[in-house]
Design a protein around this motif. Structure first.
Motif, PDB file in Angstrom:
ATOM      1  N   ARG A 179       0.813  -1.224   0.000  1.00 32.78           N
ATOM      2  CA  ARG A 179       0.000   0.000   0.000  1.00 32.78           C
ATOM      3  C   ARG A 179       0.846   1.274   0.000  1.00 32.78           C
ATOM      4  O   ARG A 179       0.499   2.244  -0.676  1.00 32.78           O
ATOM      5  CB  ARG A 179      -0.928   0.018   1.214  1.00 32.78           C
ATOM      6  N   VAL A 271      -8.912  -3.978  -3.992  1.00 30.17           N
ATOM      7  CA  VAL A 271      -9.039  -3.760  -2.545  1.00 30.17           C
ATOM      8  C   VAL A 271      -7.753  -3.072  -2.059  1.00 30.17           C
ATOM      9  O   VAL A 271      -6.653  -3.610  -2.249  1.00 30.17           O
ATOM     10  CB  VAL A 271      -9.238  -5.094  -1.797  1.00 30.17           C
ATOM     11  N   PRO A 272      -7.855  -1.901  -1.431  1.00 27.73           N
ATOM     12  CA  PRO A 272      -6.652  -1.162  -1.010  1.00 27.73           C
ATOM     13  C   PRO A 272      -6.062  -1.727   0.276  1.00 27.73           C
ATOM     14  O   PRO A 272      -5.926  -1.023   1.291  1.00 27.73           O
ATOM     15  CB  PRO A 272      -7.175   0.263  -0.818  1.00 27.73           C
ATOM     16  N   ILE A 273      -5.685  -2.980   0.247  1.00 29.27           N
ATOM     17  CA  ILE A 273      -5.221  -3.670   1.449  1.00 29.27           C
ATOM     18  C   ILE A 273      -3.852  -3.125   1.869  1.00 29.27           C
ATOM     19  O   ILE A 273      -3.017  -2.774   1.027  1.00 29.27           O
ATOM     20  CB  ILE A 273      -5.196  -5.187   1.204  1.00 29.27           C
ATOM     21  N   PHE A 305      -6.082  -4.113   7.237  1.00 30.63           N
ATOM     22  CA  PHE A 305      -6.855  -3.128   6.492  1.00 30.63           C
ATOM     23  C   PHE A 305      -6.734  -1.777   7.191  1.00 30.63           C
ATOM     24  O   PHE A 305      -6.833  -1.696   8.411  1.00 30.63           O
ATOM     25  CB  PHE A 305      -8.326  -3.545   6.435  1.00 30.63           C
ATOM     26  N   GLY A 311     -15.087   2.519   5.376  1.00 30.84           N
ATOM     27  CA  GLY A 311     -14.249   1.964   4.317  1.00 30.84           C
ATOM     28  C   GLY A 311     -13.756   0.570   4.654  1.00 30.84           C
ATOM     29  O   GLY A 311     -13.686  -0.318   3.781  1.00 30.84           O
ATOM     30  N   LEU A 312     -13.429   0.346   5.918  1.00 34.21           N
ATOM     31  CA  LEU A 312     -12.950  -0.979   6.337  1.00 34.21           C
ATOM     32  C   LEU A 312     -14.019  -2.045   6.146  1.00 34.21           C
ATOM     33  O   LEU A 312     -13.712  -3.181   5.759  1.00 34.21           O
ATOM     34  CB  LEU A 312     -12.506  -0.953   7.803  1.00 34.21           C
ATOM     35  N   GLU A 314     -16.291  -2.275   3.912  1.00 34.26           N
ATOM     36  CA  GLU A 314     -16.361  -2.659   2.502  1.00 34.26           C
ATOM     37  C   GLU A 314     -15.151  -3.513   2.113  1.00 34.26           C
ATOM     38  O   GLU A 314     -15.285  -4.526   1.424  1.00 34.26           O
ATOM     39  CB  GLU A 314     -16.431  -1.409   1.627  1.00 34.26           C
ATOM     40  N   GLN A 315     -13.948  -3.106   2.572  1.00 29.38           N
ATOM     41  CA  GLN A 315     -12.734  -3.864   2.260  1.00 29.38           C
ATOM     42  C   GLN A 315     -12.811  -5.285   2.813  1.00 29.38           C
ATOM     43  O   GLN A 315     -12.507  -6.266   2.115  1.00 29.38           O
ATOM     44  CB  GLN A 315     -11.504  -3.169   2.857  1.00 29.38           C
ATOM     45  N   GLN A 318     -15.407  -7.545   0.929  1.00 28.44           N
ATOM     46  CA  GLN A 318     -14.899  -8.005  -0.366  1.00 28.44           C
ATOM     47  C   GLN A 318     -13.855  -9.101  -0.183  1.00 28.44           C
ATOM     48  O   GLN A 318     -13.854 -10.115  -0.878  1.00 28.44           O
ATOM     49  CB  GLN A 318     -14.257  -6.826  -1.122  1.00 28.44           C
ATOM     50  N   THR A 319     -12.965  -8.878   0.756  1.00 35.98           N
ATOM     51  CA  THR A 319     -11.870  -9.828   0.973  1.00 35.98           C
ATOM     52  C   THR A 319     -12.397 -11.159   1.492  1.00 35.98           C
ATOM     53  O   THR A 319     -11.953 -12.236   1.050  1.00 35.98           O
ATOM     54  CB  THR A 319     -10.849  -9.235   1.963  1.00 35.98           C
TER      55      THR A 319
END
Length: 484
Positions: A179, A271-273, A305, A311-312, A314-315, A318-319
């Motif tokens: 990231r 996903v902005p992991i 995350f 935002g978390l 949603e991340q 998805q993950t």
């Protein structure tokens, strides 16, 4: 002339030739006294125990001690001593915390070791510009402790509490690179003492812009140069805001393929992991034993995350969908800071956990890096190769950017095993090169990967690197025998 006298002369001549130069050896005491005049009696040592401490790092490469160790206090002292070394053709070896893994501090031609740890000031913190300047003795943990109340942090995290200028010299990265990038993306400017003592500011003195198109990128040239072009005496670094929320999780998988496929799919979905680390079953077993944990002994992902609370959610959603599609277990959560620290301490202790599998043995960590689409293939092939080669090599990796490590644990007294490890690591590196990857994602070339570097960048690439080296260091005094 007696035989005894002739033997004494022969020994003296042999020592003289093997020292820096005949002229240098004859004036060696005068030279050391000159260094002492610059740094003071308490900041210089020729004691064998001190020299041996500075002739090795965490790697399996044998100790090659310098002739003298000095502890400069400021850039002027570094400049004066570098000029003395240059004038007398004496090799210079920079030293930070000694946590490198490729023999980068070995003084294979003797010379002077510059231990930079007593230059440890943090300067010019500018929270509005997300910028700070540090001297070479400042470690990443010391910087983040200093930044604690500013709302900022420096995220590059190679595991060891390495010095930040040493991290710049090796272009270090680590668990957050997926990231936040590596040192190459987070160094804005460097102050460097060149081999002849001149002081260079790679982006111009005191400049700290976010981007530039002004001439050659000298900063990036010194990031990753491994002490072969100059001594880094200051680094201006890019800082990042501390996220509003952080959460970590652990997820086990039925196979290596399933775990690594999940990694690729998570990244492909955007996903902005912040962290995504892979540990194979052998490494998980070692970490359980070493840290007193009880994770299932299966291929496992450690994830983290960063973002806002919304935002978390949603991340994570998805993950979880992706991991469950690949047969992953439910997430085991680490939400507060203490739990997250415990989880990542276990990951950062992987090196020592692997060594504990075979007490008395030594370790060597590979660090190939490939395009993420090639990760499943190379890790599966590597696991197969380890088994067929009858080697202990648990795998841990920063798989979010295609980088993983086999931590080879071997008995150095067993020549057959050492030979099999060498053959395996060369096969692994060439397997990565064949997949358009690199032989080193973060540890550097040092002593052991010079041949692989030639294969990676080609004849013209090596020739160009040597031209740069010859221009900046025509006497080959800066950390000689490393990289090129």
């Amino acid at each position: 002339m007696s035989l005894q006298a002739a033997a004494r002369i022969k020994r003296a001549l042999t020592y003289c030739v093997n020292s820096w130069t005949c002229r240098t050896y004859c004036m060696k005491k005068e030279f050391v006294d000159g260094l002492r005049t610059v740094v003071g009696e308490s900041n210089i040592s020729t004691a064998m125990a001190v020299r041996e401490q500075h002739g090795r790092d965490e790697s399996m490469h044998s100790c090659r001690p310098p002739d003298v160790v000095v502890w400069p206090q400021n850039v002027d002292q570094v400049s004066k001593m570098a000029e003395m070394c240059y004038r007398n053709s004496v090799p210079i070896v920079p030293f930070g915390t000694g946590t490198g893994l490729e023999g980068g501090v070995s003084a294979i031609m003797g010379g002077v070791c510059f231990n930079m740890t007593r230059m440890d000031r943090i300067m010019n913190l500018n929270a509005d510009d997300f910028h700070v300047t540090v001297e070479p003795g400042v470690t990443r943990k010391a910087l983040n402790n200093y930044l604690r109340d500013s709302g900022l942090w420096f995220p590059v995290d190679p595991g060891a509490d390495a010095s930040l200028c040493g991290m710049a010299a090796t272009s270090a990265s680590g668990t957050n690179a997926v990231r936040y990038g590596t040192m190459r993306e987070n160094v804005i400017n460097l102050e460097v003492v060149l081999p002849d003592g001149r002081i260079l500011h790679t982006a111009g003195k005191d400049r700290r812009f976010r981007k530039t198109a002004a001439g050659y990128n000298l900063t990036s040239m010194f990031v990753g140069s491994e002490g072969t072009l100059g001594l880094i005496t200051k680094a201006s670094l890019r800082l990042h805001g501390i996220p509003e929320a952080m959460v970590a999780a652990v997820c086990a998988f039925p196979s290596v393929q399933a775990a690594v496929d999940s990694t690729v799919q998570i990244l492909q979905c955007g996903v902005p992991i912040a962290r995504i680390e892979f540990l194979d079953d052998v490494m998980i077993g070692a970490c359980n034993k070493f840290n007193g944990l009880s994770y299932p002994v299966l291929p496992t992902l450690f994830l983290e995350f960063h973002g806002t609370e919304n935002g978390l959610k949603e991340q994570v959603q998805q993950t979880e969908e992706i991991t469950q599609m690949n047969g992953g277990s439910d997430f085991t959560w680490a939400k507060d800071q203490e739990e997250r620290n415990k989880l990542w301490t276990a990951r950062h202790n992987a090196w020592y956990a692997a060594l504990a599998l075979r007490p008395g043995c030594r370790g060597y960590s590979t660090d190939v890096c490939v395009p993420i689409s090639k990760l499943p293939e190379i890790i599966v092939e590597t696991k197969k190769d380890l088994i067929e080669s009858r080697l202990t090599g648990p795998i841990a990796g920063h798989v979010g950017d295609g980088n993983f490590h086999c931590i080879m644990v071997m008995n150095l007294a067993d020549k057959d095993e050492v030979s099999r490890v060498k053959d395996f690591t060369n096969r692994l590196a060439r397997r990565a090169l064949a997949m358009n990857g690199t032989c080193t994602g973060e540890h550097g070339i040092g002593l052991g990967k010079r041949k692989l570097l030639e294969e990676e960048v080609g004849e013209v690439g090596i020739a160009t690197m040597k031209q740069i080296k010859d221009t900046l260091d025509p006497k080959n005094l800066m950390n000689p025998g490393k990289v090129v």
